[in-house]
Design a protein around this motif. Structure first.
Motif, PDB file in Angstrom:
ATOM      1  N   ASP A   4       5.056  -0.029  -0.947  1.00 25.90           N
ATOM      2  CA  ASP A   4       3.630  -0.239  -1.171  1.00 25.90           C
ATOM      3  C   ASP A   4       3.393  -1.460  -2.052  1.00 25.90           C
ATOM      4  OD1 ASP A   4       0.827   0.502  -0.997  1.00 25.90           O
ATOM      5  OD2 ASP A   4       1.026   1.199  -3.080  1.00 25.90           O
ATOM      6  N   ALA A   5       4.186  -1.599  -3.101  1.00 25.20           N
ATOM      7  CA  ALA A   5       4.019  -2.731  -4.022  1.00 25.20           C
ATOM      8  C   ALA A   5       4.313  -4.060  -3.328  1.00 25.20           C
ATOM      9  CB  ALA A   5       4.929  -2.555  -5.233  1.00 25.20           C
ATOM     10  N   THR A   6       5.375  -4.110  -2.523  1.00 24.65           N
ATOM     11  CA  THR A   6       5.692  -5.378  -1.861  1.00 24.65           C
ATOM     12  C   THR A   6       4.671  -5.699  -0.765  1.00 24.65           C
ATOM     13  OG1 THR A   6       7.279  -4.297  -0.388  1.00 24.65           O
ATOM     14  CG2 THR A   6       8.154  -5.313  -2.401  1.00 24.65           C
ATOM     15  N   ALA A   7       4.147  -4.679  -0.114  1.00 24.67           N
ATOM     16  CA  ALA A   7       3.095  -4.916   0.894  1.00 24.67           C
ATOM     17  C   ALA A   7       1.841  -5.460   0.226  1.00 24.67           C
ATOM     18  CB  ALA A   7       2.789  -3.629   1.656  1.00 24.67           C
ATOM     19  N   ARG A   8       1.501  -4.934  -0.946  1.00 25.56           N
ATOM     20  CA  ARG A   8       0.322  -5.439  -1.670  1.00 25.56           C
ATOM     21  C   ARG A   8       0.550  -6.874  -2.130  1.00 25.56           C
ATOM     22  NH1 ARG A   8      -0.312  -0.356  -5.299  1.00 25.56           N
ATOM     23  NH2 ARG A   8       1.219  -1.636  -6.296  1.00 25.56           N
ATOM     24  N   PHE A   9       1.771  -7.192  -2.607  1.00 25.72           N
ATOM     25  CA  PHE A   9       2.034  -8.569  -3.015  1.00 25.72           C
ATOM     26  C   PHE A   9       1.975  -9.503  -1.819  1.00 25.72           C
ATOM     27  CE2 PHE A   9       4.664 -12.280  -3.766  1.00 25.72           C
ATOM     28  CZ  PHE A   9       4.009 -12.802  -4.867  1.00 25.72           C
ATOM     29  N   ALA A  10       2.480  -9.074  -0.671  1.00 28.15           N
ATOM     30  CA  ALA A  10       2.422  -9.909   0.530  1.00 28.15           C
ATOM     31  C   ALA A  10       0.973 -10.232   0.883  1.00 28.15           C
ATOM     32  CB  ALA A  10       3.119  -9.211   1.699  1.00 28.15           C
ATOM     33  N   ARG A  11       0.096  -9.249   0.803  1.00 29.51           N
ATOM     34  CA  ARG A  11      -1.335  -9.508   1.067  1.00 29.51           C
ATOM     35  C   ARG A  11      -1.903 -10.478   0.039  1.00 29.51           C
ATOM     36  NH1 ARG A  11      -1.352  -4.138   2.208  1.00 29.51           N
ATOM     37  NH2 ARG A  11      -2.159  -3.564   0.169  1.00 29.51           N
ATOM     38  N   ASN A  48      12.730 -11.238   3.213  1.00 26.03           N
ATOM     39  CA  ASN A  48      13.095  -9.878   2.815  1.00 26.03           C
ATOM     40  C   ASN A  48      12.094  -8.852   3.341  1.00 26.03           C
ATOM     41  OD1 ASN A  48      15.493 -10.490   1.469  1.00 26.03           O
ATOM     42  ND2 ASN A  48      14.400 -11.033  -0.394  1.00 26.03           N
ATOM     43  N   GLN A  49      10.827  -9.213   3.357  1.00 25.08           N
ATOM     44  CA  GLN A  49       9.817  -8.319   3.935  1.00 25.08           C
ATOM     45  C   GLN A  49      10.128  -8.070   5.407  1.00 25.08           C
ATOM     46  OE1 GLN A  49       8.279  -6.673   1.423  1.00 25.08           O
ATOM     47  NE2 GLN A  49       6.401  -6.845   2.589  1.00 25.08           N
TER      48      GLN A  49
END
Length: 80
Positions: A4-11, A48-49
């Motif tokens: 969830d944290a990496t998805a939010r940073f990607a956005r 990495n994503q």
């Protein structure tokens, strides 16, 4: 939680850190300084994503960033 944290940073990165041409901003506010060392780490994040989620959009984002990196002289820049 990590996904969830990496998805939010990607956005956040797509909306606030990456210009339309694929070049990273220095910060979330527009700056005129073009710092080549911001390109590799941001491209690696999206690679990495892609490895974690398998979304081709992440791979494409990494490619756009790296293309701009080399277009702006990245082959003559030592990036860690």
């Amino acid at each position: 939680a990590l996904d969830d944290a990496t998805a939010r940073f990607a956005r956040f990165a797509r909306n606030h850190l990456i210009r339309e041409d694929g070049s990273p901003r220095d910060c979330s506010r527009e700056q005129t300084i073009d710092r080549l060392y911001n390109y590799p780490w941001l491209a690696e994040f999206f690679l990495n994503q892609f490895a974690m989620r398998g979304d081709a959009a992440d791979l494409k984002e990494a490619g756009r960033i790296l293309s701009e990196y080399y277009a702006r002289g990245g082959s003559r820049f030592l990036a860690f």
